[in-house]
Scaffold this active site. Structure first.
Site, PDB file in Angstrom:
ATOM      1  N   LYS A  98      -7.712 -17.610  11.086  1.00  0.00           N
ATOM      2  CA  LYS A  98      -7.375 -16.080  11.478  1.00  0.00           C
ATOM      3  C   LYS A  98      -7.698 -15.587  12.736  1.00  0.00           C
ATOM      4  O   LYS A  98      -8.442 -16.034  12.464  1.00  0.00           O
ATOM      5  CB  LYS A  98      -7.727 -15.628  10.089  1.00  0.00           C
ATOM      6  CG  LYS A  98      -7.728 -13.947   8.857  1.00  0.00           C
ATOM      7  CD  LYS A  98      -6.342 -14.487   8.452  1.00  0.00           C
ATOM      8  CE  LYS A  98      -6.004 -12.782   8.090  1.00  0.00           C
ATOM      9  NZ  LYS A  98      -5.093 -13.239   7.014  1.00  0.00           N
TER      10      LYS A  98
ATOM     11  N   GLY B  27       3.364  -4.220  -4.701  1.00  0.00           N
ATOM     12  CA  GLY B  27       3.586  -3.467  -6.148  1.00  0.00           C
ATOM     13  C   GLY B  27       4.943  -2.635  -6.421  1.00  0.00           C
ATOM     14  O   GLY B  27       5.137  -3.272  -7.646  1.00  0.00           O
TER      15      GLY B  27
ATOM     16  N   GLY C   5      -2.146  -1.074  -8.329  1.00  0.00           N
ATOM     17  CA  GLY C   5      -1.542  -0.958  -7.516  1.00  0.00           C
ATOM     18  C   GLY C   5      -0.479  -1.022  -6.936  1.00  0.00           C
ATOM     19  O   GLY C   5       0.649  -1.794  -6.441  1.00  0.00           O
ATOM     20  N   VAL C   6       0.542   0.175  -6.964  1.00  0.00           N
ATOM     21  CA  VAL C   6       2.195   0.169  -6.820  1.00  0.00           C
ATOM     22  C   VAL C   6       2.417   0.347  -5.317  1.00  0.00           C
ATOM     23  O   VAL C   6       2.757   1.953  -4.345  1.00  0.00           O
ATOM     24  CB  VAL C   6       2.989   1.168  -6.658  1.00  0.00           C
ATOM     25  CG1 VAL C   6       2.770   0.953  -8.585  1.00  0.00           C
ATOM     26  CG2 VAL C   6       1.815   2.644  -7.582  1.00  0.00           C
TER      27      VAL C   6
HETATM   28  P1  NAD Z   1      -0.540  -1.462   0.469  1.00  0.00           P
HETATM   29  O1  NAD Z   1      -2.357  -0.608   1.153  1.00  0.00           O
HETATM   30  O2  NAD Z   1       0.564  -1.045   0.064  1.00  0.00           O
HETATM   31  O3  NAD Z   1      -0.725  -1.366  -0.929  1.00  0.00           O
HETATM   32  C1  NAD Z   1      -2.051  -1.232  -1.779  1.00  0.00           C
HETATM   33  C2  NAD Z   1      -2.505  -0.406  -3.380  1.00  0.00           C
HETATM   34  O4  NAD Z   1      -3.460  -0.228  -3.899  1.00  0.00           O
HETATM   35  C3  NAD Z   1      -2.133   1.223  -2.478  1.00  0.00           C
HETATM   36  O5  NAD Z   1      -0.596   1.895  -3.167  1.00  0.00           O
HETATM   37  C4  NAD Z   1      -3.436   1.844  -3.055  1.00  0.00           C
HETATM   38  O6  NAD Z   1      -2.717   3.119  -2.551  1.00  0.00           O
HETATM   39  C5  NAD Z   1      -3.358   1.118  -3.613  1.00  0.00           C
HETATM   40  N1  NAD Z   1      -5.205   0.696  -4.372  1.00  0.00           N
HETATM   41  C6  NAD Z   1      -5.900   0.869  -3.576  1.00  0.00           C
HETATM   42  N2  NAD Z   1      -7.433   1.026  -4.230  1.00  0.00           N
HETATM   43  C7  NAD Z   1      -7.074   0.972  -6.114  1.00  0.00           C
HETATM   44  C8  NAD Z   1      -7.708   0.793  -6.860  1.00  0.00           C
HETATM   45  N3  NAD Z   1      -8.597   1.084  -7.154  1.00  0.00           N
HETATM   46  N4  NAD Z   1      -6.667   0.536  -8.524  1.00  0.00           N
HETATM   47  C9  NAD Z   1      -5.059   0.962  -7.708  1.00  0.00           C
HETATM   48  N5  NAD Z   1      -4.491   0.986  -6.860  1.00  0.00           N
HETATM   49  C10 NAD Z   1      -5.133   1.264  -5.779  1.00  0.00           C
HETATM   50  O7  NAD Z   1      -0.891  -3.383   0.045  1.00  0.00           O
HETATM   51  P2  NAD Z   1       0.045  -4.008  -0.209  1.00  0.00           P
HETATM   52  O8  NAD Z   1       1.273  -4.496   1.511  1.00  0.00           O
HETATM   53  O9  NAD Z   1       1.142  -3.677  -0.740  1.00  0.00           O
HETATM   54  O10 NAD Z   1      -1.089  -5.785  -0.422  1.00  0.00           O
HETATM   55  C11 NAD Z   1      -1.450  -5.394  -1.781  1.00  0.00           C
HETATM   56  C12 NAD Z   1      -1.695  -6.764  -1.700  1.00  0.00           C
HETATM   57  O11 NAD Z   1      -1.106  -7.693  -2.441  1.00  0.00           O
HETATM   58  C13 NAD Z   1      -3.025  -6.889  -1.324  1.00  0.00           C
HETATM   59  O12 NAD Z   1      -4.569  -7.208  -1.750  1.00  0.00           O
HETATM   60  C14 NAD Z   1      -2.746  -7.878  -0.186  1.00  0.00           C
HETATM   61  O13 NAD Z   1      -4.070  -8.568   0.968  1.00  0.00           O
HETATM   62  C15 NAD Z   1      -1.483  -8.919  -0.660  1.00  0.00           C
HETATM   63  N6  NAD Z   1      -1.180  -9.034  -0.053  1.00  0.00           N
HETATM   64  C16 NAD Z   1       0.086  -8.279   0.521  1.00  0.00           C
HETATM   65  C17 NAD Z   1       1.002  -8.797   1.466  1.00  0.00           C
HETATM   66  C18 NAD Z   1       1.932  -8.618   2.237  1.00  0.00           C
HETATM   67  O14 NAD Z   1       3.282  -9.229   2.556  1.00  0.00           O
HETATM   68  N7  NAD Z   1       2.106  -6.913   2.215  1.00  0.00           N
HETATM   69  C19 NAD Z   1       1.048 -10.542   1.180  1.00  0.00           C
HETATM   70  C20 NAD Z   1       0.058 -11.528   0.554  1.00  0.00           C
HETATM   71  C21 NAD Z   1      -0.823 -10.270  -0.142  1.00  0.00           C
END
Ligand code: NAD
Length: 348
Positions: free
Chosen positions: A80, A185, A180-181
């Site tokens: 990382k 999501g 979280g959508v």
């Molecule tokens: P993103 O930022 O697109 O989505 C996160 C969502 O959570 C946002 O819509 C945000 O408004 C919402 N949010 C923030 N705080 C909140 C709360 N307290 N209550 C409810 N909703 C809340 O991120 P993502 O890419 O969808 O990733 C989501 C999670 O999955 C993260 O923890 C990320 O590290 C993990 N992840 C993502 C990927 C990927 O491919 N994008 C891969 C592995 C892990």
């Protein structure tokens, strides 16, 4: 700043501190383990309050990638990188190219990709200085965004967890709460909707929430009420540490399975969930779909069907983890960690 005595130090193979005066780059790359192959892991740009805070983050995150890649059966190790900077203010093409040179100086031992604070456009600047970049569109794809693949992996993981705890293969009528959508999501909600599940959704972004809820016919609740939702499955897809002691006590669900990284606020939460009869799906196993796809992009024989089949393998890995957890009375989190270590640090 102690390194070898740092609480997050786990015999990391190499830790590189890099700087570039002209662009203002201050970065750390941590290679946790390269037994299985080059260390792949995202680049995070964040205004850390201190160098020590940045070091803590990069040590923890790089270790996590070794576990994730090992259980996803990838020929990759764990690494990382972090840049100490505000991504909205300090991110310049010069800074990113300087980062590219730092990545390049490791000769391919570290492969970078997107993480929080970095985008596909940033990766293109980095790629001007090094070939060791993942997460860029290749093989005729429109985008390098890994989230649809991550969501598909979480969906497969959820089916395995539901089979083990609820004894059913069919998701029709299953009630799932998604916290979280965002990128992942929202895709997960659509897969679950297509499979006939009933959804309860929340997000702090209320406009995005109502749009999606309408599309998939879901109920919505306030962010602080999601843990109390009357559901079968709780899917944390927002931030880390969603499973605090308070949330674990309140959950009505019998299965936890989501995309967020580092869901357990402390390692003991795994035992608390078990004591409450809630099946926890280890986060780094469930959310490996994105890294699996990035790994495939590095191959010349990329084929979408093979990528999807590999991602669907997450379900089989979890079947093994859940069965071993049941046999040994350990939590799935402990079993997953042990299984991963067997793969990247085999005895002898
Ligand atoms: P993103 O930022 O697109 O989505 C996160 C969502 O959570 C946002 O819509 C945000 O408004 C919402 N949010 C923030 N705080 C909140 C709360 N307290 N209550 C409810 N909703 C809340 O991120 P993502 O890419 O969808 O990733 C989501 C999670 O999955 C993260 O923890 C990320 O590290 C993990 N992840 C993502 C990927 C990927 O491919 N994008 C891969 C592995 C892990």
């Amino acid at each position: 700043m102690p390194v070898f005595d740092h609480p997050e130090f786990d015999h990391h193979q190499q830790i590189v501190f890099g700087s570039d005066e002209a662009s203002g780059l201050r970065a750390i790359i941590a290679l946790h383990d390269t037994t299985r192959g080059p260390a792949l892991g995202g680049l995070r740009i964040y205004p850390y309050a201190s160098d020590a805070e940045a070091l803590t983050d990069v040590l923890r995150l790089s270790r996590g990638m070794s576990y994730k890649s090992a259980l996803a059966d990838l020929p990759l190790g764990g690494g990382k990188a972090v840049i100490i900077a505000d991504p909205r203010r300090d991110k310049t093409p010069e800074l990113l190219r300087a980062m590219g040179r730092l990545v390049d100086s490791l000769g391919g031992a570290y492969i970078t990709a997107e993480d929080s604070g970095t985008s596909e456009a940033d990766m293109r600047h980095i790629a001007e200085a090094t070939d060791h970049v993942g997460g860029l569109p290749r093989h005729g794809q429109a985008s390098g965004d890994p989230s649809p693949f991550t969501a598909w992996g979480v969906f497969c993981a959820l089916k395995s967890a539901v089979r083990h705890r609820l004894g059913r293969d069919d998701l029709a009528g299953l009630r799932v709460a998604i916290q979280g959508v965002g990128h992942v999501g929202a895709h997960l909600a659509k897969h679950l909707h297509e499979a006939g599940a009933r959804l309860v959704l929340t997000d702090v972004d209320s406009a995005a929430l109502s749009r999606l809820a309408e599309e998939v016919g879901a109920e919505t609740v306030a962010p602080e009420a999601i843990a109390d939702a009357e559901v079968d499955v709780f899917a944390p897809c927002a931030l880390g540490a969603a499973l605090s002691a308070d949330v674990v006590e309140r959950l009505r669900a019998r299965v936890v399975c989501g995309a967020a990284n580092n869901q357990l606020a402390t390692p003991e939460m795994a035992e608390r969930l078990m004591a409450r009869g809630i099946l926890y799906t280890p986060d780094y196993v469930a959310n490996a779909g994105g890294v699996i796809e990035i790994a495939w992009q590095r191959r010349d024989d990329y084929a979408r069907d093979d990528v999807m089949a590999h991602i669907e393998g997450i379900g089989a890995t979890l079947d093994e983890i859940f069965a071993r957890a049941e046999r040994t009375g350990q939590s799935p989190a402990t079993v997953a960690d042990d299984l991963a270590r067997e793969r990247f640090r085999p005895a002898g």
